[in-house]
Design a protein around this motif. Structure first.
Motif, PDB file in Angstrom:
ATOM      1  N   GLY A   1      -3.069  10.981   1.084  1.00 49.89           N
ATOM      2  CA  GLY A   1      -3.801   9.754   1.378  1.00 49.89           C
ATOM      3  C   GLY A   1      -3.266   8.559   0.615  1.00 49.89           C
ATOM      4  O   GLY A   1      -2.159   8.576   0.096  1.00 49.89           O
ATOM      5  N   THR A   2      -4.096   7.506   0.515  1.00 49.32           N
ATOM      6  CA  THR A   2      -3.692   6.275  -0.158  1.00 49.32           C
ATOM      7  C   THR A   2      -3.696   6.475  -1.664  1.00 49.32           C
ATOM      8  O   THR A   2      -4.666   6.949  -2.236  1.00 49.32           O
ATOM      9  CB  THR A   2      -4.640   5.116   0.215  1.00 49.32           C
ATOM     10  OG1 THR A   2      -4.571   4.918   1.626  1.00 49.32           O
ATOM     11  CG2 THR A   2      -4.244   3.828  -0.484  1.00 49.32           C
ATOM     12  N   LEU A   3      -2.574   6.096  -2.304  1.00 49.68           N
ATOM     13  CA  LEU A   3      -2.437   6.228  -3.750  1.00 49.68           C
ATOM     14  C   LEU A   3      -2.598   4.906  -4.473  1.00 49.68           C
ATOM     15  O   LEU A   3      -3.028   4.872  -5.625  1.00 49.68           O
ATOM     16  CB  LEU A   3      -1.065   6.806  -4.088  1.00 49.68           C
ATOM     17  CG  LEU A   3      -0.738   8.158  -3.489  1.00 49.68           C
ATOM     18  CD1 LEU A   3       0.696   8.531  -3.804  1.00 49.68           C
ATOM     19  CD2 LEU A   3      -1.693   9.204  -4.011  1.00 49.68           C
ATOM     20  N   SER A   4      -2.226   3.798  -3.841  1.00 50.81           N
ATOM     21  CA  SER A   4      -2.265   2.518  -4.528  1.00 50.81           C
ATOM     22  C   SER A   4      -2.285   1.379  -3.519  1.00 50.81           C
ATOM     23  O   SER A   4      -1.696   1.469  -2.453  1.00 50.81           O
ATOM     24  CB  SER A   4      -1.034   2.375  -5.427  1.00 50.81           C
ATOM     25  OG  SER A   4      -1.047   1.144  -6.098  1.00 50.81           O
TER      26      SER A   4
ATOM     27  N   SER B   1       6.745  13.000   1.760  1.00 52.25           N
ATOM     28  CA  SER B   1       7.162  11.653   2.143  1.00 52.25           C
ATOM     29  C   SER B   1       6.053  10.673   1.786  1.00 52.25           C
ATOM     30  O   SER B   1       4.886  10.914   2.069  1.00 52.25           O
ATOM     31  CB  SER B   1       7.428  11.580   3.645  1.00 52.25           C
ATOM     32  OG  SER B   1       8.527  12.396   3.979  1.00 52.25           O
ATOM     33  N   TYR B   2       6.448   9.561   1.189  1.00 55.74           N
ATOM     34  CA  TYR B   2       5.513   8.521   0.796  1.00 55.74           C
ATOM     35  C   TYR B   2       5.886   7.230   1.510  1.00 55.74           C
ATOM     36  O   TYR B   2       7.062   6.870   1.563  1.00 55.74           O
ATOM     37  CB  TYR B   2       5.540   8.320  -0.720  1.00 55.74           C
ATOM     38  CG  TYR B   2       4.946   9.506  -1.433  1.00 55.74           C
ATOM     39  CD1 TYR B   2       3.602   9.529  -1.779  1.00 55.74           C
ATOM     40  CD2 TYR B   2       5.712  10.630  -1.715  1.00 55.74           C
ATOM     41  CE1 TYR B   2       3.043  10.631  -2.397  1.00 55.74           C
ATOM     42  CE2 TYR B   2       5.162  11.742  -2.332  1.00 55.74           C
ATOM     43  CZ  TYR B   2       3.823  11.732  -2.673  1.00 55.74           C
ATOM     44  OH  TYR B   2       3.266  12.838  -3.270  1.00 55.74           O
ATOM     45  N   GLN B   3       4.891   6.572   2.093  1.00 60.17           N
ATOM     46  CA  GLN B   3       5.135   5.327   2.803  1.00 60.17           C
ATOM     47  C   GLN B   3       4.668   4.143   1.975  1.00 60.17           C
ATOM     48  O   GLN B   3       3.618   4.194   1.329  1.00 60.17           O
ATOM     49  CB  GLN B   3       4.420   5.315   4.152  1.00 60.17           C
ATOM     50  CG  GLN B   3       5.046   6.274   5.133  1.00 60.17           C
ATOM     51  CD  GLN B   3       4.494   6.090   6.531  1.00 60.17           C
ATOM     52  OE1 GLN B   3       3.512   5.405   6.753  1.00 60.17           O
ATOM     53  NE2 GLN B   3       5.158   6.717   7.491  1.00 60.17           N
ATOM     54  N   LEU B   4       5.472   3.089   2.001  1.00 52.87           N
ATOM     55  CA  LEU B   4       5.146   1.834   1.345  1.00 52.87           C
ATOM     56  C   LEU B   4       5.015   0.792   2.446  1.00 52.87           C
ATOM     57  O   LEU B   4       5.984   0.528   3.160  1.00 52.87           O
ATOM     58  CB  LEU B   4       6.248   1.421   0.371  1.00 52.87           C
ATOM     59  CG  LEU B   4       6.419   2.349  -0.824  1.00 52.87           C
ATOM     60  CD1 LEU B   4       7.388   3.471  -0.495  1.00 52.87           C
ATOM     61  CD2 LEU B   4       6.901   1.566  -2.003  1.00 52.87           C
ATOM     62  N   VAL B   5       3.817   0.252   2.599  1.00 53.64           N
ATOM     63  CA  VAL B   5       3.557  -0.741   3.635  1.00 53.64           C
ATOM     64  C   VAL B   5       3.388  -2.092   2.956  1.00 53.64           C
ATOM     65  O   VAL B   5       2.469  -2.292   2.166  1.00 53.64           O
ATOM     66  CB  VAL B   5       2.305  -0.390   4.463  1.00 53.64           C
ATOM     67  CG1 VAL B   5       2.046  -1.466   5.510  1.00 53.64           C
ATOM     68  CG2 VAL B   5       2.459   0.977   5.113  1.00 53.64           C
TER      69      VAL B   5
ATOM     70  N   THR C   1       0.865  -1.174   0.000  1.00 53.17           N
ATOM     71  CA  THR C   1       0.000   0.000   0.000  1.00 53.17           C
ATOM     72  C   THR C   1       0.900   1.222   0.000  1.00 53.17           C
ATOM     73  O   THR C   1       1.812   1.321   0.825  1.00 53.17           O
ATOM     74  CB  THR C   1      -0.912   0.028   1.245  1.00 53.17           C
ATOM     75  OG1 THR C   1      -1.670  -1.188   1.279  1.00 53.17           O
ATOM     76  CG2 THR C   1      -1.839   1.227   1.214  1.00 53.17           C
ATOM     77  N   ILE C   2       0.668   2.146  -0.933  1.00 56.92           N
ATOM     78  CA  ILE C   2       1.439   3.387  -1.003  1.00 56.92           C
ATOM     79  C   ILE C   2       0.555   4.521  -0.525  1.00 56.92           C
ATOM     80  O   ILE C   2      -0.536   4.728  -1.059  1.00 56.92           O
ATOM     81  CB  ILE C   2       1.907   3.664  -2.441  1.00 56.92           C
ATOM     82  CG1 ILE C   2       2.772   2.509  -2.958  1.00 56.92           C
ATOM     83  CG2 ILE C   2       2.685   4.989  -2.500  1.00 56.92           C
ATOM     84  CD1 ILE C   2       3.099   2.608  -4.429  1.00 56.92           C
TER      85      ILE C   2
ATOM     86  N   SER D   1       2.667   1.543 -10.686  1.00 61.12           N
ATOM     87  CA  SER D   1       3.288   2.771 -11.159  1.00 61.12           C
ATOM     88  C   SER D   1       2.334   3.903 -10.793  1.00 61.12           C
ATOM     89  O   SER D   1       1.170   3.875 -11.189  1.00 61.12           O
ATOM     90  CB  SER D   1       3.487   2.702 -12.674  1.00 61.12           C
ATOM     91  OG  SER D   1       3.991   3.920 -13.154  1.00 61.12           O
ATOM     92  N   VAL D   2       2.818   4.864 -10.022  1.00 57.49           N
ATOM     93  CA  VAL D   2       1.969   5.923  -9.506  1.00 57.49           C
ATOM     94  C   VAL D   2       2.606   7.277  -9.786  1.00 57.49           C
ATOM     95  O   VAL D   2       3.794   7.479  -9.497  1.00 57.49           O
ATOM     96  CB  VAL D   2       1.771   5.767  -7.975  1.00 57.49           C
ATOM     97  CG1 VAL D   2       0.977   6.907  -7.401  1.00 57.49           C
ATOM     98  CG2 VAL D   2       1.127   4.442  -7.643  1.00 57.49           C
ATOM     99  N   THR D   3       1.840   8.206 -10.340  1.00 55.03           N
ATOM    100  CA  THR D   3       2.300   9.594 -10.463  1.00 55.03           C
ATOM    101  C   THR D   3       2.013  10.282  -9.138  1.00 55.03           C
ATOM    102  O   THR D   3       0.872  10.306  -8.672  1.00 55.03           O
ATOM    103  CB  THR D   3       1.581  10.322 -11.619  1.00 55.03           C
ATOM    104  OG1 THR D   3       1.871   9.625 -12.832  1.00 55.03           O
ATOM    105  CG2 THR D   3       2.073  11.764 -11.723  1.00 55.03           C
ATOM    106  N   LEU D   4       3.055  10.820  -8.526  1.00 55.88           N
ATOM    107  CA  LEU D   4       2.934  11.408  -7.199  1.00 55.88           C
ATOM    108  C   LEU D   4       2.309  12.804  -7.300  1.00 55.88           C
ATOM    109  O   LEU D   4       2.752  13.628  -8.095  1.00 55.88           O
ATOM    110  CB  LEU D   4       4.302  11.461  -6.534  1.00 55.88           C
ATOM    111  CG  LEU D   4       5.014  10.099  -6.484  1.00 55.88           C
ATOM    112  CD1 LEU D   4       6.400  10.251  -5.909  1.00 55.88           C
ATOM    113  CD2 LEU D   4       4.193   9.095  -5.696  1.00 55.88           C
TER     114      LEU D   4
END
Length: 126
Positions: free
Chosen positions: A86-89, A104-108, A80-81, A96-99
């Protein structure tokens, strides 16, 4: 080639050509994903034990594209990104996500089952 935005915590004096990994995070820790000097990608790996998760963080600019790929392919884990907006993906294999904004982006990486999962996570920002 445009310059890459890296977190202030990135090792500016990195003299190694290897990708610096954060190592696995415990359920309560967030670990920075470091990019080797003058590169646009990083790699981390870990092991999830039933219903657990590891959390990683990378800093980037709005408009950049983050590509996340896992090895082996997600079978018993998800990523989960989330970012400042908020949640992007939420994916099982790659994304592949356009920010949308700087931040700061978290990858769980999480395991929704009882199984143990060894994983590798590649993150590239263009």
């Amino acid at each position: 080639m445009k310059k890459k935005f890296l977190a202030a915590t990135v090792l500016a004096a990195a003299s190694t050509a290897t990708i610096l990994g954060a190592g696995p995070a415990s359920a309560d820790d967030v670990h920075q994903i470091y990019f080797a000097y003058d590169t646009d990608n990083g790699y981390v790996s870990g092991r999830l034990t039933g219903f657990s998760h590891d959390t990683y963080q990378v800093d980037a600019r709005g408009g950049q594209v983050m590509v996340v790929d896992a090895t082996p392919y997600w079978s018993d884990a998800t990523v989960t990104i989330t970012g400042p907006t908020g949640t992007l993906s939420y994916q099982r294999q790659w994304t592949s996500v356009t920010l949308p904004v700087n931040g700061s982006y978290q990858l769980v990486v999480s395991s929704p089952s009882h199984s143990t999962v060894d994983y590798g996570l590649s993150v590239k920002i263009d």
